[in-house]
Motif scaffolding. Structure first.
Motif, PDB file in Angstrom:
ATOM      1  N   PHE A  15       1.389  -2.624   7.315  1.00 51.64           N
ATOM      2  CA  PHE A  15       2.275  -1.671   6.649  1.00 51.64           C
ATOM      3  C   PHE A  15       3.741  -1.985   6.966  1.00 51.64           C
ATOM      4  O   PHE A  15       4.596  -1.941   6.082  1.00 51.64           O
ATOM      5  CB  PHE A  15       1.926  -0.236   7.083  1.00 51.64           C
ATOM      6  N   LEU A  51       4.761  -4.978   4.946  1.00 46.73           N
ATOM      7  CA  LEU A  51       4.970  -4.613   3.546  1.00 46.73           C
ATOM      8  C   LEU A  51       6.347  -3.979   3.375  1.00 46.73           C
ATOM      9  O   LEU A  51       7.086  -4.291   2.445  1.00 46.73           O
ATOM     10  CB  LEU A  51       3.870  -3.644   3.106  1.00 46.73           C
ATOM     11  N   PHE A  82      11.184 -13.647  -3.808  1.00 50.42           N
ATOM     12  CA  PHE A  82      10.819 -13.141  -2.489  1.00 50.42           C
ATOM     13  C   PHE A  82       9.725 -12.098  -2.635  1.00 50.42           C
ATOM     14  O   PHE A  82       8.688 -12.157  -1.954  1.00 50.42           O
ATOM     15  CB  PHE A  82      12.072 -12.528  -1.847  1.00 50.42           C
ATOM     16  N   SER A 139       7.653 -11.546  -5.192  1.00 51.58           N
ATOM     17  CA  SER A 139       6.362 -11.977  -5.733  1.00 51.58           C
ATOM     18  C   SER A 139       5.615 -12.868  -4.751  1.00 51.58           C
ATOM     19  O   SER A 139       4.398 -12.718  -4.611  1.00 51.58           O
ATOM     20  CB  SER A 139       6.504 -12.630  -7.110  1.00 51.58           C
ATOM     21  N   VAL A 140       6.316 -13.761  -4.056  1.00 51.38           N
ATOM     22  CA  VAL A 140       5.606 -14.632  -3.118  1.00 51.38           C
ATOM     23  C   VAL A 140       5.064 -13.828  -1.937  1.00 51.38           C
ATOM     24  O   VAL A 140       3.859 -13.814  -1.665  1.00 51.38           O
ATOM     25  CB  VAL A 140       6.520 -15.779  -2.623  1.00 51.38           C
ATOM     26  N   PHE A 141       5.956 -13.100  -1.254  1.00 54.49           N
ATOM     27  CA  PHE A 141       5.489 -12.381  -0.071  1.00 54.49           C
ATOM     28  C   PHE A 141       4.684 -11.142  -0.449  1.00 54.49           C
ATOM     29  O   PHE A 141       3.749 -10.763   0.256  1.00 54.49           O
ATOM     30  CB  PHE A 141       6.663 -12.037   0.847  1.00 54.49           C
ATOM     31  N   GLY A 169       2.690 -11.003  -3.022  1.00 55.73           N
ATOM     32  CA  GLY A 169       1.361 -11.559  -3.307  1.00 55.73           C
ATOM     33  C   GLY A 169       0.585 -11.794  -2.028  1.00 55.73           C
ATOM     34  O   GLY A 169      -0.589 -11.420  -1.918  1.00 55.73           O
ATOM     35  N   ILE A 193      -0.583  -8.490  -0.674  1.00 53.44           N
ATOM     36  CA  ILE A 193      -1.711  -7.908  -1.411  1.00 53.44           C
ATOM     37  C   ILE A 193      -3.005  -8.569  -0.950  1.00 53.44           C
ATOM     38  O   ILE A 193      -3.998  -7.907  -0.647  1.00 53.44           O
ATOM     39  CB  ILE A 193      -1.516  -8.062  -2.935  1.00 53.44           C
ATOM     40  N   VAL A 194      -2.971  -9.919  -0.872  1.00 51.63           N
ATOM     41  CA  VAL A 194      -4.169 -10.645  -0.432  1.00 51.63           C
ATOM     42  C   VAL A 194      -4.558 -10.222   0.985  1.00 51.63           C
ATOM     43  O   VAL A 194      -5.724  -9.910   1.259  1.00 51.63           O
ATOM     44  CB  VAL A 194      -3.920 -12.174  -0.498  1.00 51.63           C
ATOM     45  N   VAL A 247      -6.110  -6.723   0.930  1.00 51.76           N
ATOM     46  CA  VAL A 247      -7.509  -6.689   0.511  1.00 51.76           C
ATOM     47  C   VAL A 247      -8.401  -7.217   1.636  1.00 51.76           C
ATOM     48  O   VAL A 247      -9.439  -6.627   1.963  1.00 51.76           O
ATOM     49  CB  VAL A 247      -7.709  -7.502  -0.788  1.00 51.76           C
ATOM     50  N   GLY A 248      -7.935  -8.324   2.260  1.00 49.66           N
ATOM     51  CA  GLY A 248      -8.701  -8.881   3.369  1.00 49.66           C
ATOM     52  C   GLY A 248      -8.854  -7.889   4.501  1.00 49.66           C
ATOM     53  O   GLY A 248      -9.942  -7.706   5.055  1.00 49.66           O
ATOM     54  N   ARG A 272     -11.343  -5.176   3.640  1.00 49.60           N
ATOM     55  CA  ARG A 272     -12.728  -5.640   3.818  1.00 49.60           C
ATOM     56  C   ARG A 272     -13.100  -5.678   5.290  1.00 49.60           C
ATOM     57  O   ARG A 272     -14.241  -5.372   5.660  1.00 49.60           O
ATOM     58  CB  ARG A 272     -12.896  -7.046   3.233  1.00 49.60           C
ATOM     59  N   LEU A 273     -12.121  -6.034   6.105  1.00 50.13           N
ATOM     60  CA  LEU A 273     -12.361  -6.118   7.542  1.00 50.13           C
ATOM     61  C   LEU A 273     -12.611  -4.733   8.126  1.00 50.13           C
ATOM     62  O   LEU A 273     -13.520  -4.529   8.939  1.00 50.13           O
ATOM     63  CB  LEU A 273     -11.136  -6.751   8.214  1.00 50.13           C
TER      64      LEU A 273
END
Lengths: 492, 97, 376
Positions: B50, B53, B75, B77-79, B81, B84-85, B88-89, B92-93
């Motif tokens: 958090f 982010l 900046f 969109s790259v970071f 993105g 976000i990945v 999600v990871g 799931r963890l």
């Protein structure tokens, strides 16, 4: 039962509120970021405090005993003819004499007919003469095309001329020295000198006084013979001289250009804003030193020097030399302009710093890529040996041709290399992180990553684009501030 | 933040502190009410995510503020993105048993 | 029934081949501009006088006779085809101007910038220095193009002045080639080993190696524009790009001998990226009854891109892969939007790019079709 229900509701409420707060906090972070980025207070320097708060970078961890320039051979002093302006001045006097006198020399006569020391210089630098001829041609072109741009850049040109007004002529401050330095530097010195508590006291006091005059950065260095010009002394003329006994220490002062106009180089920026500030600071410091009983002589831009400034500033611990030949300081980056006052007051010199500029410059090359004249070297490592020091060479003559090519009223500089240098950044949190982390990272991975981002994320117009049509499109690196854009205030 | 006011800046950060506290409390209640079992490193990763982010968004908008619009979008969109990945990871963890 | 399928395949295979040949012929039909026109674009005849010496060398003088020098024109092998270089020198061999006059390279903004800067650096060296080799380093991210530029300079100079050069063949076998061979072997081993645990270890090792090395370090997957360039008759320079022949040849051989597409399974770096994303988000395979139709759409799109690029005689036009965008942050805005969507989708759907978008899938499917047809 009721209580349970209440508790449950309160819990549910906080769960919902928590999600909402998280989103609002993200928006708040965005707002704080936006404010940090657009805040004009994050520009360093420009006389914001009288207490040296602009020199905020803690140099202590990076102090070194030997400066970061590399001595590789027999060193020697700089002949005055090696200074572009002195050289061009000498040539111009031959080519364009005053009144109706006939020119003393023309290009058709060839190098052999030139008087010394020009002849020897140009025989050793055959390309330089051709480049100067090109600069003169370009200058005529520039004067011709200025008609096309004079409305668009009216405010920028007026702003520049206003800054230049205290520099030239009889009313210039500080006044030019006249007579021998042994005479002129002591003129008006208070005969009574109080005993100084210690050299450290002297340094602290002089720095504080310089800050109070508007200096952004101040450093103190011992005067090194190698940095003193040979062959010309203000107030005396063309003579060979030994470095005067009383030029013991130099107080080196740095200020930036106004940032927004600097980013909008070459057409909107000027050199004179920083120059006139430096002249006021150095000139006042000279008077102050004399008033408390010490000999003093100010060395101020654009051309009133006996000492080359960047290496002196490196000795004074202000920064290091970059690929573009300009001093790079941690606070101001390449947006650093220098002046100095030499004095015989006993001071404690500062130590030079090593924040890894050379390693960064060997990777970066943005300035070389963006330079409209191609004057900046592309080699990975500094490969030229100049007067016994290994460094990246700057082709002064090519650089000067571009001064005469950009869309300005006359040759008043380009400064694109200052604007595009990744070190020339604001003082806000995002750049502060980079500023502090990079010199502490011995692997160089951090700076490589930052550089990759710099090159991928940011827009660089590219060399030629800074020139007027047909070669380019009068591009600037940053957007010009509205107060320098004529079309914002006048109907054109 | 508020150039012409000396009081709004501190107030802003007090409010921000409050918002972070509420969102953390909400997340804590939400976790304890769900079937997710947390331990110290899960808490640490969640908080770091958090924070990261927040820094990414603040960084992107700082670049916008510097009129580096293109760099700001890059900046974000790259970071963004990447976050976000990672999010999600992380999710799931947290939900894996 | 069997007969029918065989004839259908034959029609498809030969139909596609005929379309490709027709498109290539159509694309090549336009004659290139004459050398004179190319030079005059840079040196207008109102100000300059040019005189042909031979196919690679022209003499140049300005109308006011203040300037004279030479112009050399030569070709180098670029990423997508020949790169024509025009060098203007003075009589001492100092380069005063260096221009790319024709090329098929993919016009990415960053690449363009890098190449412009490379041209600046390259013109700081004397033309004679290019005869014996490469006097300056190629820029990373545009290695092949910068090599092609140096090759073009050398080519123009040596042919224009009749300088003999030894053109010996030394395929370089470096780390990249070694990695590719290792990945190919690993891919083949995967076809024979039955033990699940060992299979998983080998597969993930090769995916991660490919992701890191082929993806981030070398960024050298097989791209559609490369395929188009080959169809167009331009073969990459084997001296510098031996790896490419290994990679493409090995993958095709594997299809021919094992019927399995090992490139997409375990070598392609972007497939590795998607596997990692799928693992992160525990993605599920996307089941749909329209799977077959979506597949035809994917292949049709690939065929369309190839034909378009051949007709336009511009292999770069066929490039719609997101490798460059993902690994090197190069590409157009549209590619980045596509990439962003693909990355997010990959978290929830298993390999969406490979299954529904990637052009290489179609290329390998075509190879497999030919193989099956012949083997019958």
């Amino acid at each position: 039962m009721d209580e349970d229900n209440n508790k449950f509701n309160r819990r549910n409420f906080i769960k919902t509120a928590g999600l909402a707060s998280g989103v609002i906090a993200l928006a708040g972070a965005a707002g704080a970021g936006l404010a940090a980025g657009s805040n004009k207070d994050s520009y360093t320097g420009w006389g914001r405090t009288a207490y040296g708060e602009d020199q905020f970078f803690n140099r202590k961890p990076f102090l070194v005993d030997t400066p970061t320039y590399d001595k590789v051979g027999e060193t020697r002093r700089i002949a005055f003819i090696e200074d572009l302006f002195k050289r061009n001045g000498e040539l111009s006097r031959l080519l364009f004499p005053r009144g109706d006198e006939t020119p003393l020399w023309s290009f058709d006569e060839g190098v052999e007919k030139l008087p010394e020391p020009l002849k020897t210089y140009y025989l050793e630098h055959p390309d330089a003469l051709g480049e100067f001829r090109k600069a003169i041609e370009k200058s005529q072109e520039q004067a011709g095309t200025w008609d096309k741009y004079k409305h668009k850049y009216l405010l920028a040109d007026a702003w520049s001329t206003a800054h230049a007004s205290p520099i030239g002529g009889q009313g210039a401050f500080p006044p030019q020295p006249h007579g021998n330095p042994e005479e002129s530097d002591f003129r008006g010195v208070n005969e009574e000198t109080l005993p100084l508590k210690s050299p450290a006291h002297g340094s602290s006091l002089i720095k504080q006084i310089a800050y109070s005059f508007g200096a952004s950065l101040v450093g103190i260095a011992k005067v090194k013979e190698d940095w003193v010009y040979q062959g010309y002394m203000r107030g005396v003329g063309k003579i060979d001289f030994e470095v005067p006994e009383h030029w013991k220490y130099a107080v080196v002062i740095a200020v930036p250009h106004e940032w927004d106009s600097m980013y909008a180089n070459p057409t909107y920026g000027t050199s004179y804003d920083a120059y006139s500030k430096l002249r006021f600071i150095a000139g006042k410091l000279e008077v102050f030193l004399k008033e408390i009983g010490y000999a003093a002589r100010s060395h101020v831009p654009p051309t009133s020097y006996e000492i080359a400034m960047p290496p002196l500033a490196i000795d004074a611990g202000l920064g290091e030399q970059g690929r573009h030949g300009v001093l790079v300081t941690p606070e101001l980056g390449a947006n650093t302009r220098l002046a100095a006052v030499t004095t015989n007051m006993l001071l404690e010199p500062d130590k030079p710093i090593d924040i890894g500029i050379k390693e960064f410059c060997s990777k970066c090359k943005i300035c070389a890529e963006e330079c409209p004249s191609g004057a900046i070297s592309f080699t990975d490592k500094p490969e030229n040996v100049i007067r016994g020091y290994q460094r990246w060479n700057i082709n002064q003559d090519k650089c000067f041709t571009i001064w005469n090519s950009v869309a300005t009223s006359h040759a008043r500089g380009c400064r694109v290399c200052l604007a595009v240098c990744p070190y020339s950044r604001k003082n806000n949190w995002i750049h502060k992180i980079v500023r502090e982390v990079d010199p502490r990272d011995p692997t160089g991975l951090f700076s490589s990553a930052m550089l990759a981002m710099q090159k991928k994320f940011f827009t660089y117009p590219g060399g030629q684009e800074y020139l007027p049509a047909p070669d380019g499109n009068n591009k600037t690196f940053g957007e010009a501030p509205d107060w320098l854009m004529t079309e914002e205030w006048f109907n054109i | 933040m508020f150039p012409n006011s000396t009081i709004l800046g501190p107030l802003f950060w007090i409010v921000m502190g409050g918002l972070y506290t509420i969102s953390f409390t909400g997340f804590y209640y939400w976790i304890t009410d769900s079937i997710i079992k947390m331990n110290w490193w899960k808490w640490l990763l969640s908080i770091l995510w958090f924070l990261g982010l927040n820094i990414t968004i603040a960084g992107g908008f700082t670049l916008f503020g510097e009129k580096e619009i293109r760099a700001g979008f890059w900046f974000l969109s790259v970071f963004g993105g990447v976050f976000i990945v990672l999010g999600v990871g992380l999710w799931r963890l947290l939900t894996s048993r | 029934m069997m007969m029918k399928k065989k004839y259908r395949d034959l029609i498809i295979v030969s139909g596609i081949a005929v379309m490709i040949i027709l498109a290539a012929v159509y694309g090549k039909r336009r004659d290139a501009e004459t050398q004179k026109e190319l030079i005059e674009a840079f040196f207008p005849s109102s100000q300059y006088h040019i005189e042909r010496v031979n196919g690679n060398k022209w003499k140049l003088s300005s109308s006011n006779l203040l300037y004279s020098g030479n112009i050399y024109i030569g070709e180098g092998k670029g990423y997508n085809g020949a790169v024509s270089i025009m060098v203007q020198t003075d009589h001492q061999g100092r380069i005063s101007q260096l221009n790319i006059i024709a090329n098929h390279e993919t016009p990415s903004y960053f690449q363009k910038l890098k190449i412009n800067n490379f041209l600046k650096t390259a013109s700081q060296v004397k033309i004679g220095d290019y005869v014996s080799g490469e006097p300056i380093d190629a820029v990373s991210g545009a290695t092949i193009t910068s090599r092609a530029i140096m090759q073009g300079i050398r080519n123009g100079n040596t042919k224009g002045e009749n300088i003999a050069v030894s053109n010996s063949f030394h395929p370089s076998f470096g780390i990249l080639e070694f990695i590719i061979v290792a990945l190919l072997i690993a891919g083949l081993i995967l076809q024979v080993i039955k033990n699940r645990k060992i299979r998983r270890t080998i597969r993930w090792t090769s995916l991660i190696v490919s992701f890191a090395m082929l993806g981030f370090v070398y960024n050298q997957p097989i791209t559609l524009s490369r395929i188009v360039a080959i169809l167009n008759g331009h073969f990459p320079d084997i001296r510098y790009e031996f790896y490419f022949y290994l990679l493409l040849g090995g993958s095709i051989m594997a299809i021919i001998f094992t019927k399995k597409n090992i490139y997409c399974r375990s070598i392609c770096p972007f497939s590795a990226a998607q596997e990692i994303l799928a693992k992160t988000g525990r993605a599920k395979t996307f089941h749909t009854k329209y799977y077959r139709r979506l597949k035809y759409l994917q292949w049709g799109f690939t065929l369309g891109a190839i034909l378009l690029a051949l007709v336009l005689n511009n292999p770069g036009a066929a490039q719609y892969e997101v490798f460059g965008a993902f690994f090197q942050l190069t590409g157009t805005v549209i590619l980045f939007v596509v990439l962003f969507i693909v990355v997010i989708l990959s978290l929830f759907i298993y390999r969406p790019w490979c299954n529904f978008m990637c052009p290489m899938d179609g290329v390998f499917a075509y190879v497999r079709m030919i193989r099956n047809m012949i083997s019958k």
